[in-house]
Design a protein around this motif. Structure first.
Motif, PDB file in Angstrom:
ATOM      1  N   GLU A  46      10.084 -63.397   9.185  1.00  0.00           N
ATOM      2  CA  GLU A  46       9.798 -64.757   8.712  1.00  0.00           C
ATOM      3  C   GLU A  46       8.444 -64.804   8.016  1.00  0.00           C
ATOM      4  OE1 GLU A  46       9.122 -69.186  10.748  1.00  0.00           O
ATOM      5  OE2 GLU A  46       8.849 -67.365  11.925  1.00  0.00           O
ATOM      6  N   GLY A  47       8.409 -65.416   6.845  1.00  0.00           N
ATOM      7  CA  GLY A  47       7.140 -65.604   6.161  1.00  0.00           C
ATOM      8  C   GLY A  47       6.310 -66.673   6.845  1.00  0.00           C
ATOM      9  N   VAL A  48       5.035 -66.406   7.051  1.00  0.00           N
ATOM     10  CA  VAL A  48       4.139 -67.327   7.734  1.00  0.00           C
ATOM     11  C   VAL A  48       3.171 -67.969   6.753  1.00  0.00           C
ATOM     12  CG1 VAL A  48       2.308 -67.495   9.454  1.00  0.00           C
ATOM     13  CG2 VAL A  48       4.305 -66.059   9.904  1.00  0.00           C
ATOM     14  N   ALA A  49       2.520 -67.127   5.950  1.00  0.00           N
ATOM     15  CA  ALA A  49       1.531 -67.628   5.001  1.00  0.00           C
ATOM     16  C   ALA A  49       1.339 -66.597   3.908  1.00  0.00           C
ATOM     17  CB  ALA A  49       0.198 -67.899   5.700  1.00  0.00           C
ATOM     18  N   ALA A  97       1.275 -57.991   4.395  1.00  0.00           N
ATOM     19  CA  ALA A  97       2.025 -57.412   3.292  1.00  0.00           C
ATOM     20  C   ALA A  97       1.375 -57.770   1.964  1.00  0.00           C
ATOM     21  CB  ALA A  97       3.471 -57.907   3.314  1.00  0.00           C
ATOM     22  N   ALA A  98       1.703 -56.984   0.946  1.00  0.00           N
ATOM     23  CA  ALA A  98       1.129 -57.203  -0.377  1.00  0.00           C
ATOM     24  C   ALA A  98       2.199 -57.064  -1.443  1.00  0.00           C
ATOM     25  CB  ALA A  98       0.002 -56.201  -0.644  1.00  0.00           C
ATOM     26  N   THR A  99       2.045 -57.839  -2.492  1.00  0.00           N
ATOM     27  CA  THR A  99       2.907 -57.722  -3.659  1.00  0.00           C
ATOM     28  C   THR A  99       2.138 -58.244  -4.860  1.00  0.00           C
ATOM     29  OG1 THR A  99       5.111 -58.247  -4.525  1.00  0.00           O
ATOM     30  CG2 THR A  99       3.930 -60.027  -3.420  1.00  0.00           C
ATOM     31  N   GLU A 108      11.007 -64.475   0.634  1.00  0.00           N
ATOM     32  CA  GLU A 108      11.650 -63.220   0.287  1.00  0.00           C
ATOM     33  C   GLU A 108      10.785 -62.044   0.726  1.00  0.00           C
ATOM     34  OE1 GLU A 108      15.189 -64.654  -1.416  1.00  0.00           O
ATOM     35  OE2 GLU A 108      14.540 -62.602  -0.957  1.00  0.00           O
ATOM     36  N   PRO A 109      10.839 -61.674   2.006  1.00  0.00           N
ATOM     37  CA  PRO A 109      10.024 -60.546   2.472  1.00  0.00           C
ATOM     38  C   PRO A 109      10.251 -59.277   1.657  1.00  0.00           C
ATOM     39  CG  PRO A 109      10.996 -61.689   4.343  1.00  0.00           C
ATOM     40  CD  PRO A 109      11.604 -62.284   3.115  1.00  0.00           C
ATOM     41  N   LYS A 110      11.465 -59.102   1.132  1.00  0.00           N
ATOM     42  CA  LYS A 110      11.749 -57.875   0.381  1.00  0.00           C
ATOM     43  C   LYS A 110      10.995 -57.827  -0.936  1.00  0.00           C
ATOM     44  CE  LYS A 110      16.310 -57.091   2.403  1.00  0.00           C
ATOM     45  NZ  LYS A 110      17.760 -56.944   2.162  1.00  0.00           N
ATOM     46  N   SER A 111      10.440 -58.966  -1.364  1.00  0.00           N
ATOM     47  CA  SER A 111       9.651 -58.959  -2.600  1.00  0.00           C
ATOM     48  C   SER A 111       8.266 -58.372  -2.383  1.00  0.00           C
ATOM     49  CB  SER A 111       9.542 -60.388  -3.151  1.00  0.00           C
ATOM     50  OG  SER A 111       8.761 -61.200  -2.295  1.00  0.00           O
ATOM     51  N   PHE A 112       7.888 -58.137  -1.128  1.00  0.00           N
ATOM     52  CA  PHE A 112       6.592 -57.534  -0.814  1.00  0.00           C
ATOM     53  C   PHE A 112       6.777 -56.024  -0.689  1.00  0.00           C
ATOM     54  CE2 PHE A 112       3.580 -61.004   0.031  1.00  0.00           C
ATOM     55  CZ  PHE A 112       4.434 -62.074  -0.139  1.00  0.00           C
ATOM     56  N   SER A 113       5.931 -55.285  -1.379  1.00  0.00           N
ATOM     57  CA  SER A 113       6.145 -53.845  -1.510  1.00  0.00           C
ATOM     58  C   SER A 113       5.323 -52.993  -0.556  1.00  0.00           C
ATOM     59  CB  SER A 113       5.844 -53.411  -2.946  1.00  0.00           C
ATOM     60  OG  SER A 113       4.527 -53.807  -3.313  1.00  0.00           O
TER      61      SER A 113
END
Length: 124
Positions: A46-49, A97-99, A108-113
């Motif tokens: 889950e995305g938090v911030a 995470a970073a993108t 979209e957690p998968k958008s973070f690499s």
């Protein structure tokens, strides 16, 4: 390629506060959108911030808005998640995470690499 290491998790009482840190290496956080996510067993991440570091724009999940705050210290190449008024339902493994900024979507957690290894927060 940025590498991320989280710290700061632990056990905290309901209503308490904790600050998570995420130290970046290999690149500067100023080039990225940085996000915090959380996950409990058998649930989706889950995305938090998230924060677009260059512009300073932030976005929060409804469940944490006005309780959690994401901010950066560019000099330390570190991003933080200040967590206040903690609830038992905030218990989870928290990931940094970073993108790149154009892919910066908290839904979209998968958008973070790039991802850290996670740090556990337990609220009781």
């Amino acid at each position: 390629h940025v590498q991320l290491v989280e710290s700061g998790g632990g056990s905290v009482q309901v209503g308490g506060s904790v600050r998570l840190s995420c130290v970046a290496s290999g690149d500067t956080v100023g080039r990225y959108c940085m996000g915090w996510f959380r996950q409990i067993p058998d649930k989706e991440r889950e995305g938090v911030a998230r924060r677009v570091t260059a512009s300073g724009t932030t976005r929060y999940a409804d469940s944490v808005r006005a309780r959690f705050f994401i901010f950066t210290d560019n000099a330390k190449n570190t991003i933080y998640l200040q967590m206040n008024r903690l609830k038992p339902e905030d218990t989870a493994m928290y990931y940094c995470a970073a993108t790149n900024a154009k892919n910066c979507n908290l839904l979209e957690p998968k958008s973070f690499s790039a991802w850290g290894q996670g740090t556990q927060v337990t609220v009781s």
